[in-house]
Scaffold this motif. Sequence first.
Motif, PDB file in Angstrom:
ATOM      1  N   THR A  66       7.749  80.967  12.000  1.00 53.15           N
ATOM      2  CA  THR A  66       8.658  79.905  11.556  1.00 53.15           C
ATOM      3  C   THR A  66      10.055  80.449  11.329  1.00 53.15           C
ATOM      4  O   THR A  66      11.053  79.834  11.748  1.00 53.15           O
ATOM      5  CB  THR A  66       8.137  79.251  10.260  1.00 53.15           C
ATOM      6  N   LEU A  67      10.160  81.592  10.665  1.00 47.53           N
ATOM      7  CA  LEU A  67      11.470  82.189  10.417  1.00 47.53           C
ATOM      8  C   LEU A  67      12.167  82.565  11.714  1.00 47.53           C
ATOM      9  O   LEU A  67      13.374  82.347  11.870  1.00 47.53           O
ATOM     10  CB  LEU A  67      11.325  83.424   9.521  1.00 47.53           C
ATOM     11  N   SER A  68      11.407  83.106  12.646  1.00 52.16           N
ATOM     12  CA  SER A  68      11.994  83.483  13.936  1.00 52.16           C
ATOM     13  C   SER A  68      12.515  82.263  14.684  1.00 52.16           C
ATOM     14  O   SER A  68      13.646  82.254  15.186  1.00 52.16           O
ATOM     15  CB  SER A  68      10.946  84.205  14.786  1.00 52.16           C
ATOM     16  N   LYS A  69      11.692  81.216  14.747  1.00 54.78           N
ATOM     17  CA  LYS A  69      12.073  80.000  15.479  1.00 54.78           C
ATOM     18  C   LYS A  69      13.256  79.296  14.820  1.00 54.78           C
ATOM     19  O   LYS A  69      14.216  78.908  15.498  1.00 54.78           O
ATOM     20  CB  LYS A  69      10.879  79.055  15.548  1.00 54.78           C
ATOM     21  N   THR A  70      13.192  79.127  13.504  1.00 49.49           N
ATOM     22  CA  THR A  70      14.261  78.403  12.821  1.00 49.49           C
ATOM     23  C   THR A  70      15.576  79.179  12.842  1.00 49.49           C
ATOM     24  O   THR A  70      16.649  78.576  12.953  1.00 49.49           O
ATOM     25  CB  THR A  70      13.883  78.077  11.359  1.00 49.49           C
ATOM     26  N   ARG A  98      16.393  73.729   6.329  1.00 47.77           N
ATOM     27  CA  ARG A  98      15.459  73.145   5.369  1.00 47.77           C
ATOM     28  C   ARG A  98      14.013  73.471   5.710  1.00 47.77           C
ATOM     29  O   ARG A  98      13.189  73.684   4.823  1.00 47.77           O
ATOM     30  CB  ARG A  98      15.664  71.635   5.281  1.00 47.77           C
ATOM     31  N   MET A  99      13.702  73.502   7.006  1.00 49.45           N
ATOM     32  CA  MET A  99      12.334  73.849   7.387  1.00 49.45           C
ATOM     33  C   MET A  99      12.014  75.286   6.973  1.00 49.45           C
ATOM     34  O   MET A  99      10.939  75.560   6.417  1.00 49.45           O
ATOM     35  CB  MET A  99      12.111  73.683   8.891  1.00 49.45           C
ATOM     36  N   ALA A 100      12.945  76.204   7.228  1.00 47.43           N
ATOM     37  CA  ALA A 100      12.730  77.603   6.839  1.00 47.43           C
ATOM     38  C   ALA A 100      12.542  77.712   5.330  1.00 47.43           C
ATOM     39  O   ALA A 100      11.640  78.403   4.847  1.00 47.43           O
ATOM     40  CB  ALA A 100      13.910  78.451   7.294  1.00 47.43           C
ATOM     41  N   LYS A 144      16.113  86.953  -1.872  1.00 50.40           N
ATOM     42  CA  LYS A 144      17.294  87.220  -1.051  1.00 50.40           C
ATOM     43  C   LYS A 144      17.353  86.262   0.137  1.00 50.40           C
ATOM     44  O   LYS A 144      18.411  85.708   0.456  1.00 50.40           O
ATOM     45  CB  LYS A 144      17.275  88.668  -0.552  1.00 50.40           C
ATOM     46  N   LEU A 145      16.197  86.044   0.757  1.00 53.04           N
ATOM     47  CA  LEU A 145      16.121  85.133   1.897  1.00 53.04           C
ATOM     48  C   LEU A 145      16.473  83.715   1.485  1.00 53.04           C
ATOM     49  O   LEU A 145      17.272  83.037   2.151  1.00 53.04           O
ATOM     50  CB  LEU A 145      14.713  85.178   2.496  1.00 53.04           C
ATOM     51  N   ASP A 146      15.908  83.254   0.374  1.00 51.48           N
ATOM     52  CA  ASP A 146      16.186  81.889  -0.080  1.00 51.48           C
ATOM     53  C   ASP A 146      17.654  81.721  -0.474  1.00 51.48           C
ATOM     54  O   ASP A 146      18.239  80.662  -0.242  1.00 51.48           O
ATOM     55  CB  ASP A 146      15.297  81.514  -1.262  1.00 51.48           C
ATOM     56  N   LYS A 147      18.237  82.761  -1.063  1.00 49.27           N
ATOM     57  CA  LYS A 147      19.648  82.686  -1.453  1.00 49.27           C
ATOM     58  C   LYS A 147      20.547  82.493  -0.238  1.00 49.27           C
ATOM     59  O   LYS A 147      21.491  81.694  -0.257  1.00 49.27           O
ATOM     60  CB  LYS A 147      20.045  83.958  -2.206  1.00 49.27           C
ATOM     61  N   ASN A 174       6.447  71.275   6.505  1.00 50.49           N
ATOM     62  CA  ASN A 174       5.299  72.171   6.643  1.00 50.49           C
ATOM     63  C   ASN A 174       4.279  71.626   7.626  1.00 50.49           C
ATOM     64  O   ASN A 174       3.605  72.398   8.314  1.00 50.49           O
ATOM     65  CB  ASN A 174       4.682  72.427   5.270  1.00 50.49           C
ATOM     66  N   ALA A 175       4.180  70.304   7.705  1.00 51.99           N
ATOM     67  CA  ALA A 175       3.321  69.703   8.730  1.00 51.99           C
ATOM     68  C   ALA A 175       3.877  70.011  10.124  1.00 51.99           C
ATOM     69  O   ALA A 175       3.131  70.320  11.057  1.00 51.99           O
ATOM     70  CB  ALA A 175       3.217  68.197   8.516  1.00 51.99           C
TER      71      ALA A 175
END
Length: 295
Positions: free
Chosen positions: A20-24, A52-54, A72-75, A208-209
């Motif tokens: 998901t992180l890679s795609k987004t 938002r998806m990430a 850190k990622l969320d920030k 998430n779906a």
Amino acid sequence: MSSKTLKLNCHSVKSLLKNTLSKTTQNMMTYLSDFLQTKEPESLHQYRVNIRMARSVCLELSDFMEEKRKNKLDKILKTLQQETNDMRDIDVFIECIGAYKNSVDPQCLSEFEGIEAKLKAEKEEAYKAFEAKYTEAFQTHIMTQLQSLQNDDLLCLPKSEEKLFKYIKEIFFHRLKKIAKASKKLTLSAPNERFHKLRLHYKKLRYNADAVKLNQFSKSFKPLQTAFGNVQDKNSQIERIKHYNVAHSVCLEQIIALLEQELILDKQACIEKSSKENIVRMKNSLEKIFTCKDS
């Protein structure tokens, strides 16, 4: 076992998170680049959707992530989203202007067009400031930061190697439980924050779906997102108009009254769509998806 549940049972929590992180991240940078070149509002919207998806997937899988790296990622993602909030609000308001013009008294038309002119000036200023900051060097910096985190072997805890099926099922039902609880408190007189909070719950469930390819279930949330989005947009527009010196303008007061009247209808739509009966249907849909494993 259905093909969908088979895939959920084969993949790990870690693979969902990493994929998901890679795609987004890739999508974010593609839409960001397109937006900076074309200034198309839809590109900005899609850029925000991927952010938002990430964030939603990382939030729901936060227990499987190392805390400092997760924070850190969320920030980073939260900052990227916040820096586009105002631009998106202005774009949506401008899109609505045409319909609103037809609803006000003719003598207020010139003042209403003044609002439109202010919005367009604010949009141009916001777009220019965004473009000045998001240079190619800065985009590369963002991309490097996000890729470094998603490729970090320490981002995911060892337990993230476990099968996705069990945990994603718990995550969905836990989120739906929160939705059911929040929906009980939804009334026309409820504070706007309550509608906004419920809107975020639905968004997280839908993103998430999408992430686990439950496409049919995800599509069922579109009317809900539209209804709650209308409430959020109207509230933002009312607050923006209030900054235009409403106390000295009968016309601006009229426009706010018009929006507040429409807001009641939008809230009523949210209450109906987030009813106990509809939530039971959502729960039954999830039950069908996840009980396929045992059939």
